[in-house]
Design an enzyme around this catalytic site. Structure first.
Site, PDB file in Angstrom:
ATOM      1  N   GLY A 108       0.799  -1.214   0.000  1.00  0.00           N
ATOM      2  CA  GLY A 108       0.000   0.000   0.000  1.00  0.00           C
ATOM      3  C   GLY A 108       0.833   1.265   0.000  1.00  0.00           C
ATOM      4  O   GLY A 108       2.020   1.246  -0.281  1.00  0.00           O
ATOM      5  N   GLY A 140       5.606   4.168  -8.905  1.00  0.00           N
ATOM      6  CA  GLY A 140       6.293   2.885  -9.113  1.00  0.00           C
ATOM      7  C   GLY A 140       5.298   1.734  -9.113  1.00  0.00           C
ATOM      8  O   GLY A 140       5.303   0.881 -10.011  1.00  0.00           O
ATOM      9  N   HIS A 141       4.390   1.716  -8.122  1.00  0.00           N
ATOM     10  CA  HIS A 141       3.378   0.650  -8.070  1.00  0.00           C
ATOM     11  C   HIS A 141       2.463   0.716  -9.299  1.00  0.00           C
ATOM     12  O   HIS A 141       2.095  -0.307  -9.862  1.00  0.00           O
ATOM     13  CB  HIS A 141       2.491   0.820  -6.827  1.00  0.00           C
ATOM     14  CG  HIS A 141       3.204   0.664  -5.520  1.00  0.00           C
ATOM     15  ND1 HIS A 141       3.393   1.707  -4.655  1.00  0.00           N
ATOM     16  CD2 HIS A 141       3.766  -0.424  -4.929  1.00  0.00           C
ATOM     17  CE1 HIS A 141       4.025   1.276  -3.570  1.00  0.00           C
ATOM     18  NE2 HIS A 141       4.278  -0.005  -3.715  1.00  0.00           N
ATOM     19  N   LYS A 171      13.543  -2.261  -7.832  1.00  0.00           N
ATOM     20  CA  LYS A 171      14.244  -1.549  -6.748  1.00  0.00           C
ATOM     21  C   LYS A 171      14.613  -2.530  -5.640  1.00  0.00           C
ATOM     22  O   LYS A 171      15.680  -2.461  -5.066  1.00  0.00           O
ATOM     23  CB  LYS A 171      13.404  -0.408  -6.189  1.00  0.00           C
ATOM     24  CG  LYS A 171      14.172   0.388  -5.139  1.00  0.00           C
ATOM     25  CD  LYS A 171      13.460   1.646  -4.751  1.00  0.00           C
ATOM     26  CE  LYS A 171      12.296   1.373  -3.843  1.00  0.00           C
ATOM     27  NZ  LYS A 171      12.711   0.891  -2.493  1.00  0.00           N
TER      28      LYS A 171
END
Ligand code: PAF
Length: 279
Positions: free
Chosen positions: A31, A36-37, A149
């Site tokens: 969450g 990026g998500h 990452k």
């Protein structure tokens, strides 16, 4: 967009989709979503018929002195972002739905966790490997996308997927950076304005080493020394590791021969940040 909070509810929906011949793409997250998500959701959407996002701050991957309680959370905002991105379902269980009172089964790997982040976070990869295995069994994805990452995490997940014969294609999503180079992370939210400036030392060090390697430098000891200088020249920084290693085994190397992973973990104030690049 459907929202499931129990493993049985999520699994029943996934079985339904599978019976209809749908390919499920999973993006596991904790969450506090950022660009990026969202980029991982786009990769999943491009390779599957529908995307499931899990939002679960997994307690078993945090050590006793880590930031489990303080980990940033904003479920309402996360759900809105998933909806906007066209996600089919979000799986967001409570810890007690995932780890019942009698819980005692864990997945651990023998070698990959004995490097890099595993050295200062001894329970971390056992927690990640366990929760990802459970997510695969609950969501039944055809493919799952993880950010590069967390390079070591991705290596651990690729290994466990092969070792345990999960029929899941694992895909990596490139690191997404802020305009000034800082790798996006939910933990960036902890940084004070002054620490935010210091945090640039990670991406600056990677850039510096990339240009030295480009010019022909191959000696890891020299590259490490200049990296250390760049990082420690910034206020509030403390180095956890500067590592040069084989991208497959994560074993340390002392010169740049073939492809080499440079990985950094640096505490900026009390926030531990990571970044990496493969040369
Ligand atoms: O990378 C993360 O956010 C987490 O480690 C993961 C893969 C969702 C497992 O909890």
């Amino acid at each position: 967009m459907e929202i499931y909070t129990t493993p049985t509810g999520m699994q029943a929906q996934s079985l339904n989709w599978k019976r209809q011949g749908k390919r499920i793409g999973l993006v596991p997250t904790m969450g506090f979503l950022h660009e990026g998500h969202l980029s991982l959701m786009d990769i999943a959407a491009a390779h599957a018929d529908l995307v499931v996002v899990s939002i679960f701050v997994n307690p078993t991957q945090f050590g006793p002195s880590e930031d489990l309680e303080a980990y940033p959370r904003n479920l309402e905002r996360d759900l809105a972002l998933c909806r906007e991105r066209g996600v089919a379902a979000v799986f967001t269980p409570e810890p007690s739905d995932v780890y019942g009172p009698e819980y005692q089964s864990y997945v651990s790997l023998e070698k990959l966790p004995n490097h890099l982040c595993g050295l200062s976070r001894p329970v971390h990869f056992r927690g990640v490997a366990t929760v990802v295995s459970k997510l695969f069994n609950i969501v039944l994805p055809d493919l799952a996308v993880f950010g590069e990452k967390d390079f070591q995490q991705l290596a651990v997940i690729r290994r466990l997927t092969a070792d345990l014969n999960f029929p899941v294609r694992i895909m990596g999503g490139p690191i997404v950076r802020e305009a000034d180079g800082l790798a996006m992370s939910s933990r960036n939210a902890y940084l004070s304005p002054e620490e935010r400036v210091s945090a640039l030392c990670l991406s600056m060090a990677l850039k510096h080493v990339a240009s030295e390697v480009e010019k022909g430098e191959r000696d890891v000891a020299l590259l490490k020394a200049s990296t250390e200088k760049i990082i420690l020249s910034r206020p509030h920084t403390e180095i956890d590791y500067i590592a040069f290693c084989d991208p497959q085994t994560l074993e340390a190397v002392d010169s740049i021969g073939g492809p080499v992973l440079m990985a950094l973990a640096v505490k900026v104030g009390s926030t531990r940040l990571i970044d990496n690049q493969v040369f």
